[in-house]
Each structure stands twice: as C-alpha cells, then as structure tokens.
Design a protein around this motif. Structure first.
Motif, mmCIF file in Angstrom:
data_model
loop_
_atom_site.group_PDB
_atom_site.id
_atom_site.type_symbol
_atom_site.label_atom_id
_atom_site.label_comp_id
_atom_site.label_asym_id
_atom_site.label_seq_id
_atom_site.Cartn_x
_atom_site.Cartn_y
_atom_site.Cartn_z
ATOM 1 N N TYR A 81 -16.393 9.481 -10.822
ATOM 2 C CA TYR A 81 -16.136 10.058 -12.071
ATOM 3 C C TYR A 81 -15.643 8.971 -13.129
ATOM 4 N N ALA A 82 -14.518 8.273 -12.735
ATOM 5 C CA ALA A 82 -13.950 7.175 -13.438
ATOM 6 C C ALA A 82 -15.067 6.166 -13.920
ATOM 7 N N LEU A 83 -15.846 5.864 -12.990
ATOM 8 C CA LEU A 83 -16.873 4.699 -13.206
ATOM 9 C C LEU A 83 -18.065 5.313 -14.392
ATOM 10 N N ARG A 84 -18.333 6.714 -14.068
ATOM 11 C CA ARG A 84 -19.020 7.021 -15.267
ATOM 12 C C ARG A 84 -18.560 7.367 -16.669
ATOM 13 N N GLN A 85 -17.155 7.733 -16.584
ATOM 14 C CA GLN A 85 -16.551 7.604 -17.920
ATOM 15 C C GLN A 85 -16.248 6.082 -18.448
ATOM 16 N N VAL A 384 -7.376 21.619 -18.074
ATOM 17 C CA VAL A 384 -6.165 22.432 -17.586
ATOM 18 C C VAL A 384 -6.184 23.803 -17.644
ATOM 19 N N ALA A 385 -6.853 24.297 -18.713
ATOM 20 C CA ALA A 385 -7.139 25.567 -18.961
ATOM 21 C C ALA A 385 -8.139 26.306 -18.087
ATOM 22 N N LEU A 386 -9.008 25.610 -17.545
ATOM 23 C CA LEU A 386 -10.156 26.031 -16.527
ATOM 24 C C LEU A 386 -9.324 26.299 -15.056
ATOM 25 N N GLY A 387 -8.082 25.631 -14.983
ATOM 26 C CA GLY A 387 -7.564 25.778 -13.721
ATOM 27 C C GLY A 387 -7.227 24.560 -12.987
ATOM 28 N N SER A 388 -7.677 23.211 -13.626
ATOM 29 C CA SER A 388 -7.207 21.914 -12.961
ATOM 30 C C SER A 388 -5.844 21.681 -13.065
ATOM 31 N N THR A 389 -5.164 21.243 -12.114
ATOM 32 C CA THR A 389 -3.539 20.959 -12.281
ATOM 33 C C THR A 389 -3.465 19.811 -13.013
ATOM 34 N N ARG A 390 -2.135 19.305 -13.799
ATOM 35 C CA ARG A 390 -2.038 18.179 -14.540
ATOM 36 C C ARG A 390 -1.787 17.006 -13.645
ATOM 37 N N ARG A 391 -1.612 17.237 -12.410
ATOM 38 C CA ARG A 391 -1.442 16.373 -11.450
ATOM 39 C C ARG A 391 -2.593 15.632 -11.180
ATOM 40 N N ARG A 392 -3.749 16.373 -11.173
ATOM 41 C CA ARG A 392 -5.157 16.031 -10.811
ATOM 42 C C ARG A 392 -5.754 15.145 -12.189
ATOM 43 N N VAL A 393 -5.308 15.739 -13.107
ATOM 44 C CA VAL A 393 -5.555 15.150 -14.392
ATOM 45 C C VAL A 393 -5.114 13.949 -14.430
ATOM 46 N N LEU A 394 -3.944 13.690 -14.084
ATOM 47 C CA LEU A 394 -3.124 12.251 -14.148
ATOM 48 C C LEU A 394 -3.724 11.343 -12.970
ATOM 49 N N ARG A 395 -4.124 12.060 -11.919
ATOM 50 C CA ARG A 395 -4.840 11.161 -11.049
ATOM 51 C C ARG A 395 -6.041 10.696 -11.118
ATOM 52 N N GLN A 396 -6.626 11.480 -12.049
ATOM 53 C CA GLN A 396 -7.873 10.879 -12.596
ATOM 54 C C GLN A 396 -7.623 9.716 -13.561
ATOM 55 N N LEU A 397 -6.916 9.966 -14.373
ATOM 56 C CA LEU A 397 -6.464 8.828 -15.358
ATOM 57 C C LEU A 397 -5.925 7.687 -14.706
ATOM 58 N N LEU A 398 -5.154 7.706 -13.798
ATOM 59 C CA LEU A 398 -4.470 6.567 -12.770
ATOM 60 C C LEU A 398 -5.785 5.934 -12.009
ATOM 61 N N THR A 399 -6.666 6.677 -11.734
ATOM 62 C CA THR A 399 -7.729 6.375 -11.121
ATOM 63 C C THR A 399 -8.606 5.165 -11.833
ATOM 64 N N GLU A 400 -8.877 5.673 -13.315
ATOM 65 C CA GLU A 400 -9.529 4.704 -14.126
ATOM 66 C C GLU A 400 -8.650 3.680 -14.441
ATOM 67 N N ALA A 401 -7.275 3.684 -14.675
ATOM 68 C CA ALA A 401 -6.443 2.599 -14.432
ATOM 69 C C ALA A 401 -6.567 1.606 -13.567
ATOM 70 N N LEU A 402 -6.639 2.136 -12.316
ATOM 71 C CA LEU A 402 -6.886 1.380 -11.176
ATOM 72 C C LEU A 402 -8.063 0.479 -11.128
ATOM 73 N N LEU A 403 -9.354 1.203 -11.565
ATOM 74 C CA LEU A 403 -10.408 0.385 -11.584
ATOM 75 C C LEU A 403 -10.412 -0.770 -12.743
ATOM 76 N N ILE A 404 -9.575 -0.437 -13.554
ATOM 77 C CA ILE A 404 -9.621 -1.429 -14.708
ATOM 78 C C ILE A 404 -8.651 -2.434 -14.286
ATOM 79 N N SER A 405 -7.619 -2.295 -13.421
ATOM 80 C CA SER A 405 -6.742 -3.412 -12.706
ATOM 81 C C SER A 405 -7.405 -4.152 -11.835
ATOM 82 N N LEU A 406 -8.195 -3.395 -11.133
ATOM 83 C CA LEU A 406 -8.996 -4.199 -9.933
ATOM 84 C C LEU A 406 -10.187 -5.195 -10.474
ATOM 85 N N ALA A 407 -10.699 -4.707 -11.466
ATOM 86 C CA ALA A 407 -11.624 -5.649 -12.411
ATOM 87 C C ALA A 407 -11.227 -6.430 -12.933
ATOM 88 N N GLY A 408 -9.907 -6.283 -13.818
ATOM 89 C CA GLY A 408 -9.406 -7.316 -14.521
ATOM 90 C C GLY A 408 -8.562 -8.345 -13.719
#
Length: 877
Positions: A81-85, A384-408
C-alpha cells in the motif's frame, strides 16, 4: 504447541485466513439463529448480528496481531500500500528520497574522512605506543636525535627521518622519485616485516656513506619493476651513485604520515650521496622528524618527564645550539602539531555540520510528512471512523517513512561510495605523492545504514500528534484540515529554525571562504606568480660535483635569458610558499653569545641568483640586488625584507649598509631591502626574511624562475629543449608558478569546496523545510482562506494568513545564522587567507541568498493560497 503452530502458519497463511473467516462466520451464524428465533427476518437477523459483532475486518486485524503469519502478511500489505501511495505522489517521493540521500551521503563521506584521519589508528602494530617527538619548531637535528636516542629511558626505540626527492636511473632514463631518508632504527620502531628481502637496521650504519641500501615501496615495486621477485640484490643508480635493493616494504605500508606515499627508503647516513651534502653533524640544522615507540609499562606522563630530562641535558651541554630547547609528544600521522590540530578541528567541525544537515533533513522530511498527513486528513479520519485503529494508521505512515529511508539510504550510500573512491585516488598535487586515505569500509556502510533507519523513524513520527489528536467525526463533519492552532513552537518548527540557522552559517562560511580564496589569488604575496614558469632541478641527481655546479647554473640562466619572449630569469634554493622554507636566528653585528635566546629575530633564509627578484616580480624598496660580482671572494652580503629591516634597524633607509650575524663566522652586509611577502603560509603574520647570493651560499637543488610577457605555458617547450640541450640526463619538473602554489592554496580551496558543498546542501534542505512548512500551513487553512476570500480579503492578507508563520520562522533562523556566521571568523582565519564575514560583499551576499531562498521555497505554496476557489472549496466541504 502455540509457538510451533505459529511458525507453521507462516507456510499456510491462506488456510489460517480461511479458518478465521469461518470462525467469524460461525459467530455470525449463531447470532442469526437467535435473532430468527426471536422473530426477525433473515436479512434483519444478519444485519443485527453484524452490528453486534462489529467490523469483521477489524476483528481479523486483531486476530492477525496475535498471529505471526498474519502479522507478517499485514506488514507485507502495508509495504504494498505504501508503494502505491508513493507511486501516486512521485514528486513527494522523489523530493523525500533526494533530501535524505544528500544528507546520508554528506555524513558518510565526512565520517569516512574523519575515521581515516582522526579516529582510525595507524595501520601499524600497537599504534597507541607511537608518538611524534617535536621541538617548538617541529623538526629536530641529527645530533640531538642521537643524544635523545642514547639517553631516553621511556622508549623502546626512536627513529629519525626526512623527506627528499631523488633521481633514479632505470635503463637509459632517469626519473624523479620521493625518498624517505631514515635512521637505521626506523623499520624496527615501525614494528613491521618486509614483503621481500630485509630492511636496513642500525647495525648496518658504520659512519657516513656506509650503507648504500634501498628499500622499495610495494606500489613502486609493482609499477616500475613489474613485481619481479628477483629484484632483491639488484643494483640501481640513485643520483648517479650505486645502491643495492635489499627489500620491498609490505603492501599497505607507506610510512607514518597518512597523506604521503614515498617510492623508496634509504639510510640517513647516505645523505651526502642522496643530497650532495650532509647536515648530520650540524646541531643547529633542524630538518628531521622524530618518531618513538613507548615501552609497554611507561605512561605518557613518564615519557614526558623523560623528554624533559633529555632536554635539560641538551640545554646544559650545548647552550649555543640548544638553549631553550623543549620536547613534546604529539599524535603521529598528520605532521604532528603542524597539521594535526587544524585538520582534526576542521574534520570535527565538518562532522558537526554534516550532523546538523542530517538533523535538518529529518526536520524537513518531518514537515513534508506532516503536510502530507494534513492533505490526507480526511482519508485518515475515514479509516479511523470505519474501524481502523490509530496504531494501524501510524504503522502505515511509518512504513512509508521506512521505504523512503531505505531508498534514500541506498542512494546516499551509492553516492558516498562514488565520492570516496574518487577521493581515494585523487592526487591534489602533481608534484607530490599525496593521497587522501578515505576508502569506504564496513564502518562507513554501517553508519550510513544506521543514519538512514534512525532518520526514517524520526521523521516518520512527525505526524503522530496529528493521527492521535484528530477526532474522526470532527474531520468528517467539518474539514480534513481543520486542526487546532498552536501558539508556541513545536519541536519540528524549532528544528526548522536551527536548520535555517545552519544554512545561513554555511552560506556565510562558503562566501567567506570563496572571498578569501579570491583575495589570496590577488593579494600581495611578495612576488608575482602570473606569467612565470618554475623549473626545479637538482644537479646532484645528474652527478655534478659542488665545484662544477655553479658554472652549470650560470649556463642555464644565460640560456634561459636568451630565449625569445623571456623578460627575466633567476634561480633560488627555495621559493616562498613552497615546502621546506628554512628558518634561522639572526644576531646583532657585535654579538658574541649566539644562543637562540639572545637572537634578535628568527627569520626565513633563502639563496638567490642575480635576476631572481626581477624574475619573481619582487619590488626593490632601497639599495640594490645581487650581481655576479657578489661571489665567494666578495664581502658576504644580503638583501632583507621590510620586516627584518624594521626589526633590526627601525626603517628601510637605516638598514642599508648595516650588518648582522648568523653566527660567530658569518657576518652579512645589507645591500638592499625588498617588499614583504608570504613565505610559509597565506595566513602567517609578516615574517622577517633575508636573501643571500647563491654564489656565496651554493645549493645543488634550485628553483629556476623564468618570466615572460605572454602565456608561460607556450614557453615550456622551448625551456624543455634548452635544458635537454645543456644536459640530456638532468631530471627536472616544469610547472607554471600558479600551479606550483597549489600546495599553499590547498587549505583555502578545500575549505571553499567543503563549505560550498555543505552550504548548497544546507540551502536545498532549508528550501525543502520552508516549502514543507508553508505547504502544511496552506493545506490546513484552505477552508479559512476560502471563507476570507469570499468575504473580500485581499491577496496580501491571504499571504499573511497562509505564510506568516513560515516567514517568521525563516526570519528568526536566518538572523540567528548570520550572527553565528559573524562569530566564525577565528575558525576560518586559520584556513582561509583574510577570512572576514564582516566583508560587505559577504554580508550582502548572505542576506540576498537567504532572501532568494525564502522566496523560492514559498513560491508554490503562495500560488496555491492565491488560487483558492471559494465556491469549489465550499462545494467540497
């Protein structure tokens, strides 16, 4: 059995997913049966069951968090999902990767250089026991070395060595090589073993010219002798004298100095054969480095006490030569205290600046991720309103950051490897065998990877507050970007101010360095390097005796003078701003006690021929210069510079006709005064200096200066043919005088390049940071600006609303950075000639550069703010 089962689930993930789905469906089925039994229709029963059970997807995620196989599957889906974003936002992804890559590259390169020059020990056995032994003027005399070696008790061994150039004959041609002349203890103190053959030792020395041996360096053996293992025992000619090759040094050994890579080593007792004369009996001639190896049980304080005891003996036994002598221990590898402290300070400063650049990159990327989170606020709120936890959202954002850090990180490491490999083979001076030992190693890669991962974690945490503080119903009901206003600086904004300040410091420093370099190229050096060629020759290399050398030197000058286009020609035993300037003490004309403490001044001393001052472009202030009548049969004379005339006699006019002494036997009459100049470095204070006639103070090694009205490079072929016509076997080098100044200008050039590159990186990061903050500010206030515009607000008010905070932060950081840049004068003054950030050009340039930087960084967000369409915005809301 739970843990083995979870391991097994890694290979049967689809089965586990089917089991979870079946279990959820079973729970729903039971609830539906109860509902139907209570009288509901099947559709109503299923709807009620789903409402009571909750979101099945959320339930699956909760089960997956407790199961290893499904957790890994979730992480995999996060990455996809992070790659698609990121693929949908190529400009954001590219900006983030390049930002991090530049910071990682800068830190990896600077860390590798710092490690090679400061942190990494010498590549020798027990390097912590090795110390350079220096006097106040760095160098030591050979008699002092012998006394020190015989009387010191805290060292396992002490060695002396010096660096010189020689001519070696292989076949029919002679080539120039760089030779380390060392005492017999040298290789024993180093603690190494030969690659081939053996080394020379103290037992081989039996007085002058008693050890005609040579040890080749490994690279020279591989290139000039094609790696011939039968080279040991072969005889070669060095400066027309026979030497026997007795060994080859190990592959990575090149002496104690990190930068210098010699071609061979010869014994110091062969100095007469190598240099044409010997100074080994002169206690006052100090041109040797000393290196010692401490005994295993001796502390540094005990060794210093041992040095003090030997110094006291020398002061008492030889008051005329060693009065006031002091020894000190310094770290070897960087020329002792001459180059060591400035290089270590400069590299430490660069590492600090590179670290600040990485911190700035993290702040910038945090701003970009916060702006991106603000733009995706509605998406996050809906998830979040549809039931996703904030922790899961944060994990998704951190995954994008990890991809950026690996590529950079990968891009930064690749760029740093290219830069470091280019630096490792770079030879800054064509005339000297100098190399920068900064090959990338495992530590460099480890540091780069760690920096990339830590950076990704840091800037990935920037949107945490947004994720956890946003109320989904508020965002969905009002606006995705309607976040509460903040009055005080956040940590990210504070880092941004620091980063802008660092950028301003780097810009100021780079402008100061460039300005200082420009001044050094057009400053009063005491000579004019433009339109002049420098030819170095050593008649000793061609087998000339001391008696034959003056006649050959006269023939060379006459031949050069006769060439078309030559306006003046002269020679000297050394040139200002070249390595090897010799300092000595001068005394009054009536002095009888010639201890150094009684000297009137410490001066540089040169020997020059008639015509030298005209060829060098050195202005005569009073009196006359040398002529050919000032020979060995004439009264000893000297030409002094203005500083020495002032020190000894108060003024230029008073100095003409006066006398001074160099010792009991040498009394010189002053016949002329010339302008002051730079002799050892561009940053030195005025030094007292005098010149003697070359015919009264002969030298086999000379610098021939030939001046022309046109391009000096066009004169080079004629000089080459002329010298080959005089003696085809004489080795020489031919350079423009500007090229010969490369060594003197190297610190200023390196400072300008290093600070310029870091300044450019700082400017790019500052622009990115301001752009991120401005975009974030505009993005979160779009609705407010739409309302303001609908109510009739002007363009200026919109810009103040959207970008006022960004401009205030930028102004604070820029002002602080410019003030810090003013405080950098003392640091830069050690490296750059006439470095002064108080220069109006520097101040104006820095302010203008920061202003342009701010405008460029806020241009796109400002356009977005000014192009708000209130009607469209209201329809969306």
């Amino acid at each position: 059995m739970a843990f083995p089962r979870r391991i097994a689930n890694l290979f049967f993930r689809s089965r586990v997913e089917r089991e979870i789905a079946a279990e959820i469906e079973a729970h729903l089925g039971l609830r539906m049966e109860d509902n139907i039994a209570e009288g509901m229709t099947p559709e109503e029963a299923r709807r009620d069951a789903l409402v009571r059970f909750g979101n099945p997807t959320v339930a699956k995620e909760r089960v997956a968090s407790a199961d290893l196989a499904l957790s890994l599957a979730g992480i995999g889906s996060d990455f996809r999902y992070a790659l698609r974003q990121l693929r949908h936002s190529p400009s954001f992804a590219l900006t983030a990767v390049l930002t991090l890559a530049s910071a990682v590259c800068a830190n990896a390169v600077v860390f590798s250089a710092l490690s090679a020059l400061v942190l990494r020990p010498l590549n020798l056995p027990n390097p912590q026991q090795l110390y350079s032994i220096e006097q106040r003027q760095l160098f030591n005399s050979y008699p002092d070395f012998r006394d020190f070696r015989d009387r010191s008790r805290g060292f396992d061994g002490v060695a002396a060595y010096g660096i010189t150039e020689a001519g070696i004959k292989l076949g029919e041609s002679s080539t120039l090589v760089w030779d380390i002349e060392s005492s017999g203890d040298y290789f024993d103190v180093m603690g190494i073993k030969p690659y081939l053959g053996r080394f020379f030792h103290r037992s081989d020395e039996h007085g002058p010219d008693s050890a005609p041996y040579v040890v080749l360096s490994y690279p020279y053996w591989k290139t000039r002798f094609q790696g011939d293992r039968n080279v040991v025992g072969r005889t070669v000619e060095i400066n027309r004298h026979s030497f026997t090759i007795i060994g080859v040094a190990p592959p990575r050994f090149h002496g104690i100095e990190l930068f210098f890579w010699p071609d061979l080593w010869t014994p110091l007792v062969e100095q007469t054969e190598i240099e044409g004369s010997s100074t080994l009996a002169d206690r006052n001639w100090r041109d040797l480095f000393l290196i010692g190896r401490l005994k295993a049980n001796v502390t540094l304080a005990q060794a210093q006490g041992d040095l003090n005891a030997v110094a006291g003996y020398l002061r008492k036994s030889y008051p005329r030569d060693d009065d006031g002598i002091l020894f000190k221990l310094t770290k070897p590898g960087l020329g002792g205290n001459f180059l060591g402290p400035p290089i270590r300070a400069f590299m430490t400063g660069l590492m600090l600046l590179a670290g600040l650049i990485l911190l700035a990159a993290c702040a910038n990327l945090g701003g970009l991720f916060s702006a991106r989170a603000a733009d995706r606020g509605r998406e996050i709120a809906l998830r979040v309103a549809l039931g996703s936890t904030r922790r899961r959202v944060l994990r998704q954002l951190l995954t994008e950051a990890l991809l950026i850090s690996l590529a950079g990180g990968a891009a930064g490491i690749a760029a740093s490897v290219l830069v470091l490999r280019a630096l490792s083979i770079w030879q800054p001076f064509s005339m000297f065998p100098l190399r920068v030992p900064v090959n990338p190693d495992a530590r460099t890669y480890a540091v780069a990877v760690a920096l990339a991962l830590v950076s990704g974690f840091l800037f990935g945490l920037a949107p945490v507050r947004q994720v956890f503080a946003t109320a989904p119903w508020h965002v969905v009901k009002a606006a995705a970007n309607a976040l509460p206003q903040r009055r005080w600086f956040t940590l990210r904004e504070g880092l941004l101010v620091v980063q802008i300040a660092v950028c301003a410091v780097l810009l100021t420093g780079s402008l100061v360095a460039v300005r200082g370099l420009a001044r050094s190229l057009h400053s009063q050096l005491g000579f004019d390097p433009d339109h002049a060629l420098v030819m170095t020759t050593d008649l000793n290399m061609a087998g000339y005796s001391a008696a034959r050398a003056p006649a050959m030197q006269r023939r060379m000058l006459d031949a050069f003078d006769a060439l078309p286009g030559v306006t003046a020609a002269g020679m000297a035993d050394n040139l200002p701003l070249s390595f090897g300037s010799v300092a000595t003490y001068v005394y009054g004309a009536d002095a009888s006690d010639f201890r150094p403490s009684n000297a009137l001044s410490r001066t540089y001393a040169y020997a020059a021929s008639p015509g030298y001052f005209r060829a060098a472009g050195t202005a005569l202030l009073a009196g006359r210069t040398f002529n050919w009548a000032d020979d060995e049969n004439a009264v000893p004379v000297a030409v002094v510079n203005r500083e020495l005339a002032r020190k000894l006699f108060g003024s230029v006019r008073n100095a003409i006709g006066q006398h001074f002494r160099l010792g009991a036997k040498t009394r010189l009459e002053i016949i002329g005064v010339v302008q002051d100049g730079k002799y050892s470095s561009l940053t030195e204070h005025p030094w007292a200096t005098f010149f003697r006639p070359l015919s009264q103070h002969p030298s086999m090694s000379t610098y021939n200066v030939v001046r022309t009205d046109g391009d000096p490079r066009q004169l080079a072929p004629q000089l080459y043919r002329t010298l080959r016509g005089l003696d085809s076997g004489l080795p020489f080098t031919l350079l423009t005088w500007q090229s010969n100044l490369d060594a003197a200008l190297f610190p200023a050039r390196m400072a300008a390049i290093s600070l310029g590159v870091l300044g450019l990186l700082g400017a790019l990061l500052a622009a990115t940071g301001i752009f991120g903050l401005a975009s974030y500010s505009v993005g979160k206030r779009l609705r407010e600006m739409g309302i303001r515009m609908a109510l009739g607000a002007g363009r200026g008010e919109l810009l103040r609303t959207a970008l006022g905070r960004a401009f205030r932060l930028f102004a604070i950081g820029a002002a602080a950075g410019l003030l810090l840049g003013l405080a950098a004068t003392r640091v830069l003054a050690y490296i750059v000639y006439q470095a002064s950030p108080r220069d109006p050009f520097v101040l104006t340039g820095a302010v203008f550069a920061m202003l342009v930087l701010g405008i460029m960084a806020t241009w796109l967000p400002a356009q977005r703010a000014l192009n708000v369409d209130p009607s469209q915005l209201m329809r969306e809301e």
